[in-house]
Design an enzyme around this catalytic site. Structure first.
Site, mmCIF file in Angstrom:
data_model
loop_
_atom_site.group_PDB
_atom_site.id
_atom_site.type_symbol
_atom_site.label_atom_id
_atom_site.label_comp_id
_atom_site.label_asym_id
_atom_site.label_seq_id
_atom_site.Cartn_x
_atom_site.Cartn_y
_atom_site.Cartn_z
ATOM 1 C CG HIS A 210 -0.251 -0.030 2.332
ATOM 2 N ND1 HIS A 210 0.143 -0.640 3.396
ATOM 3 C CD2 HIS A 210 -0.142 1.299 3.282
ATOM 4 C CE1 HIS A 210 1.262 -0.051 4.143
ATOM 5 N NE2 HIS A 210 0.618 0.477 4.348
HETATM 6 C C1 UD1 Z 1 -2.040 5.648 5.942
HETATM 7 C C2 UD1 Z 1 -1.011 5.162 6.772
HETATM 8 C C3 UD1 Z 1 0.337 3.942 6.712
HETATM 9 C C4 UD1 Z 1 -0.598 3.827 7.465
HETATM 10 C C5 UD1 Z 1 -1.998 2.821 6.577
HETATM 11 C C6 UD1 Z 1 -2.167 1.846 7.237
HETATM 12 C C7 UD1 Z 1 -0.088 7.699 7.019
HETATM 13 C C8 UD1 Z 1 0.554 9.494 6.210
HETATM 14 N N1 UD1 Z 1 -0.553 6.873 6.063
HETATM 15 O O1 UD1 Z 1 -2.014 5.074 4.720
HETATM 16 O O2 UD1 Z 1 1.003 5.071 7.542
HETATM 17 O O3 UD1 Z 1 0.539 2.550 7.017
HETATM 18 O O4 UD1 Z 1 -2.627 3.786 6.649
HETATM 19 O O5 UD1 Z 1 -3.688 1.371 6.177
HETATM 20 O O6 UD1 Z 1 -0.598 8.620 7.221
HETATM 21 N N2 UD1 Z 1 -9.134 5.384 1.922
HETATM 22 C C9 UD1 Z 1 -10.763 4.158 1.842
HETATM 23 N N3 UD1 Z 1 -11.375 3.781 2.887
HETATM 24 C C10 UD1 Z 1 -10.903 4.148 3.867
HETATM 25 C C11 UD1 Z 1 -9.131 5.561 4.132
HETATM 26 C C12 UD1 Z 1 -9.040 5.838 2.733
HETATM 27 O O7 UD1 Z 1 -11.455 4.129 0.521
HETATM 28 O O8 UD1 Z 1 -10.966 3.666 5.230
HETATM 29 C C13 UD1 Z 1 -8.898 5.115 0.311
HETATM 30 C C14 UD1 Z 1 -9.259 7.100 0.562
HETATM 31 O O9 UD1 Z 1 -9.380 6.784 -1.038
HETATM 32 C C15 UD1 Z 1 -7.605 7.287 0.458
HETATM 33 C C16 UD1 Z 1 -6.660 6.459 0.592
HETATM 34 O O10 UD1 Z 1 -7.293 5.376 0.505
HETATM 35 O O11 UD1 Z 1 -8.136 8.583 -0.748
HETATM 36 C C17 UD1 Z 1 -5.612 6.186 1.140
HETATM 37 O O12 UD1 Z 1 -5.921 6.855 2.374
HETATM 38 P P1 UD1 Z 1 -4.744 7.282 3.478
HETATM 39 O O13 UD1 Z 1 -5.178 7.608 5.673
HETATM 40 O O14 UD1 Z 1 -4.912 8.447 2.884
HETATM 41 O O15 UD1 Z 1 -3.366 6.849 3.581
HETATM 42 P P2 UD1 Z 1 -2.926 4.992 3.609
HETATM 43 O O16 UD1 Z 1 -2.486 5.143 2.254
HETATM 44 O O17 UD1 Z 1 -4.293 4.461 3.607
#
Ligand code: UD1
Length: 362
Positions: A210
């Site tokens: 991821h």
């Molecule tokens: C975040 C953390 C990372 C951790 C990871 C575990 C930061 C910078 N990164 O990254 O350290 O290892 O979580 O999962 O804080 N999304 C969904 N549903 C959700 C959450 C997110 O669909 O419940 C999608 C959204 O489109 C979003 C993308 O996933 O844009 C990424 O989510 P984000 O919270 O920005 O960062 P992660 O890649 O999940």
């Protein structure tokens, strides 16, 4: 310290706060004056990324959910800060406790410190020295404005000391994620996919990817996955797909009979799969700690790690992000030549107890 405000926002935070909450509850039941509030920033909001963890790990409902949601790094940080500032102004506390390295960790530390509330960081001091990762920026900023530092390794203590932190503020306590792992090991259960695919113990691998650097570029992700499939001979690979990765995978359209794409799993199901697997392929940091404790070989698709003890002591190897490196490590694994590894100091299941004892003393 009578009242602690705990912050959690994203999936890897939940297993780190659960045992601290349970320990505070235990102390309260013994009549000790300590209480807590729980703030969920809402950085992760899907049931599979958040709700299921609260349920399975027996985490109480948060006092507030800031519903900050997704967005660019700046948008997400800003949303969390605005929501948390409002909450903290009307809900007095003695200490804000943040865990890990996600955006919520950094955003809430800044807010608290500016409101003159002390901050403690659990998992402080670890460093990848790779500023291209948002988590490294989060670690650096959080640790630069914290009052108390709870660490998982002596290397982390050393990193903090060399950046000028006073040694009296650093507490080497171990790893709360491992408290959760050991507390829940007897509750792990088989996900449906195990029977559906007729998986057999030690005859499949599990993969998670991821990190933006691995999954945001189509070509990079495709080359990695192709090489993992080619070099894993006839071993099935189970791939619970993070929402970030899902978007790109759809565009690439990867399809191979041995690669099983599934939705993110709950904590108890995921770790059942890990515990019974031949090996794990991952770019997560936390999973390298869990595989080390379970003694499962781990191939890390990153060029660096903030958790060097998972390599020097544990079962983890840094494969790197160049697909050309993968074959060498796969052959080592499939020919039964993977190292055995042992468990790092203080990763014994009692870290939360040590943390809460210190909080009471402060
Ligand atoms: C975040 C953390 C990372 C951790 C990871 C575990 C930061 C910078 N990164 O990254 O350290 O290892 O979580 O999962 O804080 N999304 C969904 N549903 C959700 C959450 C997110 O669909 O419940 C999608 C959204 O489109 C979003 C993308 O996933 O844009 C990424 O989510 P984000 O919270 O920005 O960062 P992660 O890649 O999940």
């Amino acid at each position: 310290m009578n009242h602690v405000t705990l912050v959690a926002g994203a999936r890897p935070n939940f297993m780190k706060i659960a045992p601290i909450i349970h320990e505070i509850q235990r102390k309260r039941n013994e009549g000790i004056e300590i209480d807590f509030s729980l703030v969920h920033t809402g950085q992760h909001y899907d049931n599979k990324m958040s709700g299921s963890f609260f349920k399975q790990l027996n985490i109480p409902d948060p006092d507030i959910n800031l519903n900050s949601g997704s967005g660019s790094q700046a948008q997400q940080t800003a949303n969390i800060m605005i929501g948390f500032e409002k909450y903290l102004k009307s809900n007095l506390t003695d200490l804000v406790l943040v865990v890990g390295d996600v955006t919520s960790t950094m955003a809430c530390s800044i807010v608290a410190q500016k409101l003159k509330v002390e901050v403690a960081h659990v998992e402080a001091g670890i460093r990848s020295n790779d500023w291209s990762m948002p988590e490294e920026i989060n670690r650096l900023l959080t640790d630069s404005i914290c009052n108390y530092f709870f660490t998982t390794s002596k290397t982390a203590n050393q990193n903090l000391l060399s950046s000028g932190v006073n040694k009296d503020k650093i507490f080497f306590v171990g790893n709360t994620m491992i408290d959760t792992l050991l507390n829940n090991e007897n509750k792990f259960f088989r996900p449906e996919i195990y029977n559906e695919l007729k998986l057999k113990k030690r005859q499949y691998m599990i993969m998670t990817l991821h990190r933006p650097s691995n999954v945001d570029e189509k070509i990079i992700l495709k080359e990695l996955i192709d090489e993992i499939i080619n070099s894993s001979v006839d071993t099935p690979i189970i791939f619970p797909v993070h929402p970030r990765t899902k978007k790109i995978l759809k565009e690439i359209g990867i399809n191979h009979p041995r690669l099983k794409l599934i939705l993110p799993l709950s904590y108890l199901e995921f770790n059942y799969l890990v515990k019974n697997s031949l090996a794990v392929i991952t770019d997560s940091g936390g999973i390298t700690e869990e595989t080390t404790v379970m003694g499962i070989p781990c191939l890390t698709i990153r060029n660096n790690t903030e958790r060097p003890e998972t390599i020097s002591i544990g079962t983890n190897e840094l494969v790197g992000t160049n697909p050309k490196n993968i074959k060498y490590y796969m052959q080592k694994l499939l020919s039964g030549k993977w190292k055995k590894g042992s468990i790092p100091e203080m990763w014994d299941g009692n870290t939360s107890k040590r943390i809460v004892d210190i909080l009471i003393e402060l």
